[in-house]
Motif scaffolding. Structure first.
Motif, PDB file in Angstrom:
ATOM      1  N   MET A   1       0.846  -1.195   0.000  1.00  0.00           N
ATOM      2  CA  MET A   1       0.000   0.000   0.000  1.00  0.00           C
ATOM      3  C   MET A   1       0.884   1.250   0.000  1.00  0.00           C
ATOM      4  SD  MET A   1      -2.961   1.119   2.725  1.00  0.00           S
ATOM      5  CE  MET A   1      -3.881  -0.384   2.367  1.00  0.00           C
ATOM      6  N   THR A   2       0.534   2.227  -0.842  1.00  0.00           N
ATOM      7  CA  THR A   2       1.297   3.458  -0.921  1.00  0.00           C
ATOM      8  C   THR A   2       1.118   4.281   0.347  1.00  0.00           C
ATOM      9  OG1 THR A   2       1.014   3.529  -3.322  1.00  0.00           O
ATOM     10  CG2 THR A   2       1.628   5.586  -2.241  1.00  0.00           C
ATOM     11  N   ALA A   3       2.210   4.782   0.897  1.00  0.00           N
ATOM     12  CA  ALA A   3       2.142   5.635   2.080  1.00  0.00           C
ATOM     13  C   ALA A   3       1.412   6.924   1.726  1.00  0.00           C
ATOM     14  CB  ALA A   3       3.537   5.932   2.592  1.00  0.00           C
ATOM     15  N   ALA A   4       0.681   7.475   2.686  1.00  0.00           N
ATOM     16  CA  ALA A   4       0.006   8.751   2.459  1.00  0.00           C
ATOM     17  C   ALA A   4       1.030   9.857   2.194  1.00  0.00           C
ATOM     18  CB  ALA A   4      -0.863   9.100   3.655  1.00  0.00           C
ATOM     19  N   LEU A   5       2.181   9.761   2.880  1.00  0.00           N
ATOM     20  CA  LEU A   5       3.274  10.711   2.688  1.00  0.00           C
ATOM     21  C   LEU A   5       4.588   9.970   2.769  1.00  0.00           C
ATOM     22  CD1 LEU A   5       4.516  13.609   2.565  1.00  0.00           C
ATOM     23  CD2 LEU A   5       4.361  13.642   5.063  1.00  0.00           C
ATOM     24  N   ALA A   6       5.434  10.173   1.780  1.00  0.00           N
ATOM     25  CA  ALA A   6       6.776   9.588   1.798  1.00  0.00           C
ATOM     26  C   ALA A   6       7.780  10.688   1.491  1.00  0.00           C
ATOM     27  CB  ALA A   6       6.893   8.462   0.779  1.00  0.00           C
ATOM     28  N   VAL A   7       8.695  10.904   2.407  1.00  0.00           N
ATOM     29  CA  VAL A   7       9.754  11.907   2.255  1.00  0.00           C
ATOM     30  C   VAL A   7      11.071  11.157   2.085  1.00  0.00           C
ATOM     31  CG1 VAL A   7      10.973  13.816   3.373  1.00  0.00           C
ATOM     32  CG2 VAL A   7       8.492  13.580   3.650  1.00  0.00           C
ATOM     33  N   ASP A   8      11.782  11.444   0.993  1.00  0.00           N
ATOM     34  CA  ASP A   8      12.972  10.663   0.658  1.00  0.00           C
ATOM     35  C   ASP A   8      14.194  11.555   0.497  1.00  0.00           C
ATOM     36  OD1 ASP A   8      14.602   8.507  -0.118  1.00  0.00           O
ATOM     37  OD2 ASP A   8      14.094   8.769  -2.231  1.00  0.00           O
ATOM     38  N   GLN A   9      15.114  11.454   1.447  1.00  0.00           N
ATOM     39  CA  GLN A   9      16.422  12.124   1.373  1.00  0.00           C
ATOM     40  C   GLN A   9      16.290  13.612   1.038  1.00  0.00           C
ATOM     41  OE1 GLN A   9      19.197  10.545   2.385  1.00  0.00           O
ATOM     42  NE2 GLN A   9      17.765   8.879   2.854  1.00  0.00           N
ATOM     43  N   LEU A  10      15.436  14.280   1.783  1.00  0.00           N
ATOM     44  CA  LEU A  10      15.145  15.682   1.531  1.00  0.00           C
ATOM     45  C   LEU A  10      16.261  16.570   2.079  1.00  0.00           C
ATOM     46  CD1 LEU A  10      12.602  16.826   0.177  1.00  0.00           C
ATOM     47  CD2 LEU A  10      11.761  17.419   2.445  1.00  0.00           C
ATOM     48  N   GLY A  11      16.686  17.515   1.258  1.00  0.00           N
ATOM     49  CA  GLY A  11      17.696  18.473   1.681  1.00  0.00           C
ATOM     50  C   GLY A  11      17.307  19.879   1.285  1.00  0.00           C
ATOM     51  N   PHE A  12      17.634  20.847   2.156  1.00  0.00           N
ATOM     52  CA  PHE A  12      17.300  22.243   1.872  1.00  0.00           C
ATOM     53  C   PHE A  12      18.211  23.155   2.673  1.00  0.00           C
ATOM     54  CE2 PHE A  12      14.919  26.176   2.762  1.00  0.00           C
ATOM     55  CZ  PHE A  12      14.602  26.567   1.460  1.00  0.00           C
ATOM     56  N   SER A  13      18.630  24.248   2.046  1.00  0.00           N
ATOM     57  CA  SER A  13      19.447  25.236   2.745  1.00  0.00           C
ATOM     58  C   SER A  13      18.994  26.635   2.360  1.00  0.00           C
ATOM     59  CB  SER A  13      20.931  25.063   2.406  1.00  0.00           C
ATOM     60  OG  SER A  13      21.156  25.280   1.017  1.00  0.00           O
ATOM     61  N   TYR A  14      19.173  27.573   3.293  1.00  0.00           N
ATOM     62  CA  TYR A  14      18.865  28.976   3.039  1.00  0.00           C
ATOM     63  C   TYR A  14      20.156  29.673   2.593  1.00  0.00           C
ATOM     64  CZ  TYR A  14      14.490  28.168   5.590  1.00  0.00           C
ATOM     65  OH  TYR A  14      13.265  27.698   6.009  1.00  0.00           O
ATOM     66  N   GLY A  15      20.427  29.635   1.310  1.00  0.00           N
ATOM     67  CA  GLY A  15      21.636  30.266   0.797  1.00  0.00           C
ATOM     68  C   GLY A  15      22.885  29.545   1.253  1.00  0.00           C
ATOM     69  N   LYS A  16      23.914  30.319   1.599  1.00  0.00           N
ATOM     70  CA  LYS A  16      25.216  29.754   1.945  1.00  0.00           C
ATOM     71  C   LYS A  16      25.420  29.616   3.462  1.00  0.00           C
ATOM     72  CE  LYS A  16      27.426  31.628  -2.225  1.00  0.00           C
ATOM     73  NZ  LYS A  16      28.523  32.486  -2.747  1.00  0.00           N
ATOM     74  N   GLY A  17      24.342  29.786   4.222  1.00  0.00           N
ATOM     75  CA  GLY A  17      24.485  29.766   5.668  1.00  0.00           C
ATOM     76  C   GLY A  17      24.461  28.386   6.283  1.00  0.00           C
ATOM     77  N   GLY A  18      24.542  27.338   5.479  1.00  0.00           N
ATOM     78  CA  GLY A  18      24.492  25.984   6.005  1.00  0.00           C
ATOM     79  C   GLY A  18      23.130  25.358   5.777  1.00  0.00           C
ATOM     80  N   PHE A  19      23.054  24.043   5.941  1.00  0.00           N
ATOM     81  CA  PHE A  19      21.811  23.341   5.640  1.00  0.00           C
ATOM     82  C   PHE A  19      20.778  23.567   6.739  1.00  0.00           C
ATOM     83  CE2 PHE A  19      24.107  20.318   8.293  1.00  0.00           C
ATOM     84  CZ  PHE A  19      23.107  19.777   9.086  1.00  0.00           C
ATOM     85  N   ALA A  20      19.505  23.615   6.317  1.00  0.00           N
ATOM     86  CA  ALA A  20      18.391  23.641   7.260  1.00  0.00           C
ATOM     87  C   ALA A  20      17.857  22.231   7.466  1.00  0.00           C
ATOM     88  CB  ALA A  20      17.292  24.561   6.742  1.00  0.00           C
ATOM     89  N   LEU A  21      17.878  21.430   6.402  1.00  0.00           N
ATOM     90  CA  LEU A  21      17.487  20.026   6.466  1.00  0.00           C
ATOM     91  C   LEU A  21      18.473  19.220   5.634  1.00  0.00           C
ATOM     92  CD1 LEU A  21      13.626  20.327   5.828  1.00  0.00           C
ATOM     93  CD2 LEU A  21      14.733  19.935   8.039  1.00  0.00           C
ATOM     94  N   ARG A  22      18.808  18.030   6.115  1.00  0.00           N
ATOM     95  CA  ARG A  22      19.757  17.206   5.365  1.00  0.00           C
ATOM     96  C   ARG A  22      19.379  15.727   5.501  1.00  0.00           C
ATOM     97  NH1 ARG A  22      25.967  18.079   6.632  1.00  0.00           N
ATOM     98  NH2 ARG A  22      25.380  17.088   8.619  1.00  0.00           N
ATOM     99  N   GLY A  23      19.152  15.080   4.348  1.00  0.00           N
ATOM    100  CA  GLY A  23      18.889  13.652   4.321  1.00  0.00           C
ATOM    101  C   GLY A  23      17.650  13.225   5.081  1.00  0.00           C
ATOM    102  N   VAL A  24      16.628  14.069   5.091  1.00  0.00           N
ATOM    103  CA  VAL A  24      15.413  13.762   5.854  1.00  0.00           C
ATOM    104  C   VAL A  24      14.584  12.716   5.112  1.00  0.00           C
ATOM    105  CG1 VAL A  24      13.208  14.700   6.681  1.00  0.00           C
ATOM    106  CG2 VAL A  24      15.340  15.988   7.017  1.00  0.00           C
ATOM    107  N   ALA A  25      14.258  11.628   5.794  1.00  0.00           N
ATOM    108  CA  ALA A  25      13.483  10.545   5.187  1.00  0.00           C
ATOM    109  C   ALA A  25      12.566   9.912   6.232  1.00  0.00           C
ATOM    110  CB  ALA A  25      14.408   9.489   4.589  1.00  0.00           C
ATOM    111  N   PHE A  26      11.293   9.774   5.891  1.00  0.00           N
ATOM    112  CA  PHE A  26      10.328   9.098   6.759  1.00  0.00           C
ATOM    113  C   PHE A  26       9.039   8.911   5.962  1.00  0.00           C
ATOM    114  CE2 PHE A  26       9.609  13.613   7.415  1.00  0.00           C
ATOM    115  CZ  PHE A  26       8.233  13.730   7.393  1.00  0.00           C
ATOM    116  N   ALA A  27       8.106   8.166   6.525  1.00  0.00           N
ATOM    117  CA  ALA A  27       6.810   7.948   5.884  1.00  0.00           C
ATOM    118  C   ALA A  27       5.697   8.089   6.907  1.00  0.00           C
ATOM    119  CB  ALA A  27       6.753   6.572   5.237  1.00  0.00           C
TER     120      ALA A  27
END
Length: 246
Positions: free
Chosen positions: A1-27
């Motif tokens: 069964m498909t998960a209602a939400l699947a987050v896979d290796q999510l990464g995000f940063s606000y410019g050059k100030g370092g990452f805000a999220l790194r490798g986020v994964a869960f369902a």
């Protein structure tokens, strides 16, 4: 069964100030209450911004009901209801007017709208306040209206970003009860972002977010067993402790 939400290796940063999220994964599975638990500044609101397409991730993917948010945003967002941290109701409209306006934005017909609003007003004990302007409601009732609004189109996934901020203890407990019943009675999948341990129940799933990374996922008993802790608060401290720290 498909998960209602699947987050896979999510990464995000606000410019050059370092990452805000790194490798986020869960369902988040259908019918499950999943608590996204983290201290203020852990990245919860950034993650919520990515899930609602306010931001675009640098890396990774978000699947909502099997739909890729980046490539099929319309289908993905249609499968989700959202309660934001900051209130977004129009204070000068009545409860019913707020819900009617939201239903129109969702593309619901008048034939669909009236019975759904009646159903939700009854469900959240708001029927006697339907004609009141929202500014006359207390914080707990306003949150119920926002919850009803998020459910108008009957989404399989509901996400809530710190929804109890500013509420007193009875109103917090009431809202937590309402949302848990959505999982058990209607099979709605819930992602509930919070920093408050008492909003998480023993049967819930938990995603521990700390400094932009997922440190652990699992049911409450599993996290307690893994950490050797007696409470979720203690488990959080153990599982988010830097490696090598006693």
């Amino acid at each position: 069964m498909t998960a209602a939400l699947a987050v896979d290796q999510l990464g995000f940063s606000y410019g050059k100030g370092g990452f805000a999220l790194r490798g986020v994964a869960f369902a988040v599975e259908t019918g499950r209450f999943t608590a996204l638990l983290g201290a203020n500044g852990a990245g919860k609101s950034t993650l919520m911004g990515l899930l609602t397409r306010l931001f675009t991730p640098d890396t990774g993917a978000i699947l909502i009901g099997g739909h890729d948010l980046r490539h099929r945003p319309g289908a993905a967002l249609a499968a989700m209801g959202v309660v934001f941290q900051q209130p977004t109701l129009d204070l000068d409209l009545t409860v019913r007017q707020n819900l009617t306006y939201a239903a129109g934005l969702r593309g619901l017909s008048a034939r669909q709208t009236a019975p759904r609003i009646t159903e939700l007003l009854d469900r959240f004990a708001l029927s006697d306040r339907a004609g009141d302007k929202v500014r006359l409601l207390n914080g707990g009732h306003r949150r119920r209206v926002e919850l009803a609004r998020a459910l108008l189109h009957r989404p399989p996934l509901l996400i809530l970003d710190e929804p109890t901020v500013g509420l007193d203890a009875p109103s917090r407990c009431d809202l937590v009860d309402h949302v848990h019943r959505l999982c058990t009675d209607d099979g709605v999948a819930v992602l509930w972002a919070t920093h408050l341990f008492d909003e998480v129940r023993d049967g819930d799933d938990v995603v521990l977010l700390h400094r932009g990374q997922v440190r652990a996922t699992g049911g409450v008993p599993d996290l307690l067993s893994r950490s050797g802790a007696g409470t979720l608060r203690e488990a959080f401290g153990t599982l988010t402790r830097p490696e090598g720290t006693p």
